[in-house]
Design an enzyme around this catalytic site. Structure first.
Site, PDB file in Angstrom:
ATOM      1  N   ASP A   2      -9.721  76.420 -41.099  1.00 18.46           N
ATOM      2  CA  ASP A   2      -9.713  75.684 -40.001  1.00 18.46           C
ATOM      3  C   ASP A   2      -9.537  74.107 -39.400  1.00 18.46           C
ATOM      4  O   ASP A   2      -9.460  73.955 -39.256  1.00 18.46           O
ATOM      5  CB  ASP A   2     -11.628  75.383 -39.729  1.00 18.46           C
ATOM      6  N   GLU A   3      -8.274  73.979 -39.975  1.00 17.24           N
ATOM      7  CA  GLU A   3      -7.892  72.761 -40.396  1.00 17.24           C
ATOM      8  C   GLU A   3      -5.961  73.084 -40.511  1.00 17.24           C
ATOM      9  O   GLU A   3      -5.849  73.758 -41.048  1.00 17.24           O
ATOM     10  CB  GLU A   3      -7.690  71.757 -41.093  1.00 17.24           C
TER      11      GLU A   3
ATOM     12  N   ASP B 209      -8.615  69.915 -36.751  1.00 20.48           N
ATOM     13  CA  ASP B 209     -10.303  70.716 -37.078  1.00 20.48           C
ATOM     14  C   ASP B 209     -10.570  71.065 -36.361  1.00 20.48           C
ATOM     15  O   ASP B 209     -12.140  70.583 -35.170  1.00 20.48           O
ATOM     16  CB  ASP B 209     -10.813  69.008 -38.288  1.00 20.48           C
TER      17      ASP B 209
END
Length: 409
Positions: free
Chosen positions: A105-106, A9
């Protein structure tokens, strides 16, 4: 062999990228947010300095400014964030071909069977991203996707957390039930109304009671809390089926009558139909979502006769849904349209010329798509849209980002 799953993350992703590119704001409280004058004024993310002022994601910009008058608000730059998202994935591909995104973003990675341990790989990825890209990540390492995700949230920023079969009860069960993936605000409130406050409470609850309370999601959460998630990490090249194509908007001003609504719906439907044609899709189910100024909302669906990518057909269906389901008890703040149920119809020619008329509409809209690609979105507009340019002058096709697909795809 026990699975080894990583969840990576990127910490405060949008804000971190902005601060990387703007040295002059690195040591200031920074938030990425919309333009409050256009009523898209909410906080999308903030840096660590801004977090100290208890500014939360989704909070109105004016409220955040009251908490922190020196807060620097930066408009989102999605092409830049997409570039960094791709760069992080290039690093992940050095360790596994099983990489599944969860937002920009993960990502989950399955590193089962690698020569290095999961913790060693997590630390290496964390250090590489910091050195090569200039941003930080937190990594969860576990035996399933749910606890790997929980691990990346457990300790931030720039950290690695191991959740194993030996320690998951010590780490996970004491956390608030809302920390478990798929427990949103409404589900959390419902669980707490029955005295289920922590992840451990979910794990130790009667599964039949959870099913009665939440349906099949209750049983799913029971297995999640007990570490029994066995969902695989998808291969990086696996194509995910598109379930629907849509756009929504918070309007420049409150919508107060049917004409206002139709003006905004027309822009949204034209954007949706363009997206459908770009992907070679035609859908039959039109979904309308509406939110009023008191933030109450509803969603309604209807099937059209034929699978379509024609904006006027989508608009007629969406507007009919609106008229039948809204009584103007409050003005409207936001509205959205999506199309799903994709397939292809084999059309039967008839004496009324229905097929020919639809083909002409499809050709017309394809021509308009070409003009807009060459000369810009506003090179050609419908005359009726000129009656209220304040409402109609927005471009969801180009301005609204399309995020990767979530957990249950």
């Amino acid at each position: 062999m026990e699975r080894c799953i990583l969840h990576v993350d990127c910490n405060k992703f949008y804000a971190s990228v902005e601060c990387l590119y703007r040295p002059e704001i690195r040591n200031k409280p920074v938030a990425v947010g919309g333009n409050p004058k256009e009523r898209h004024g909410i906080i999308l993310t903030k840096n660590e300095l801004a977090s100290k002022y208890n500014i939360s994601v989704g909070e109105p910009v004016w409220s955040a400014k009251q908490k922190c008058p020196e807060l620097v608000i930066v408009p989102p730059n999605y092409p830049l964030y997409l570039r960094f998202s791709r760069l992080t994935r290039m690093i992940y591909e050095d360790y596994s071909e099983f990489i599944e995104p969860f937002g920009l973003d993960e990502c989950w990675l399955d590193v089962t069977g690698c020569q290095q341990s999961g913790e060693e790989i997590a630390d290496e990825i964390r250090n590489r991203i910091k050195f090569e890209l200039g941003i930080t990540v937190s990594v969860g390492v576990s035996f399933n996707k749910i606890f790997a995700k929980l691990g990346s949230d457990y300790k931030k920023p720039d950290a690695v957390t191991i959740i194993s079969k030996e320690n998951y009860k010590d780490i996970a069960w004491s956390l608030d039930c809302s920390d478990l993936l798929m427990v949103g605000r409404s589900t959390s409130a419902k669980l707490k109304g029955y005295g289920i406050n922590t992840i451990g409470d979910i794990a130790n609850a009667d599964v039949n009671m959870l099913k009665a309370l939440l349906g099949k999601n209750g049983e799913m959460l029971y297995y999640f809390a007990n570490g029994e998630d066995c969902s695989p990490v998808k291969h990086k090249d696996e194509i995910r089926d598109v379930k629907s194509v849509g756009n929504s908007t918070t309007t420049f001003r409150d919508l107060v009558d049917n004409e206002d609504v139709k003006t905004v719906l027309r822009v949204l439907c034209e954007s949706v139909s363009t997206r459908l044609r770009e992907q070679g899709l035609k859908g039959r189910t039109v979904t309308l979502s509406v939110r009023s100024t008191d933030l109450t909302s509803f969603t309604r669906q209807k099937k059209v006769k034929l699978h379509t990518d024609i904006s006027t057909e989508i608009l007629d269906c969406a507007f009919e849904l609106f008229r039948k389901n809204y009584n103007w008890f409050k003005p409207i703040r936001s509205i959205g349209v999506s199309v799903g149920d994709f397939d292809v119809d084999f059309q039967q020619f008839d004496l009324e010329g229905t097929v020919e008329r639809r083909e002409k509409l499809e050709n017309l809209e394809a021509t308009i798509d070409t003009l807009k690609r060459r000369f810009g979105n506003y090179c050609i507009v419908r005359a009726c849209q000129l009656k209220d340019t304040e409402l109609s002058h927005f471009n969801p096709h180009d301005e609204h980002i399309i995020h990767p697909i979530g957990f249950f795809c």
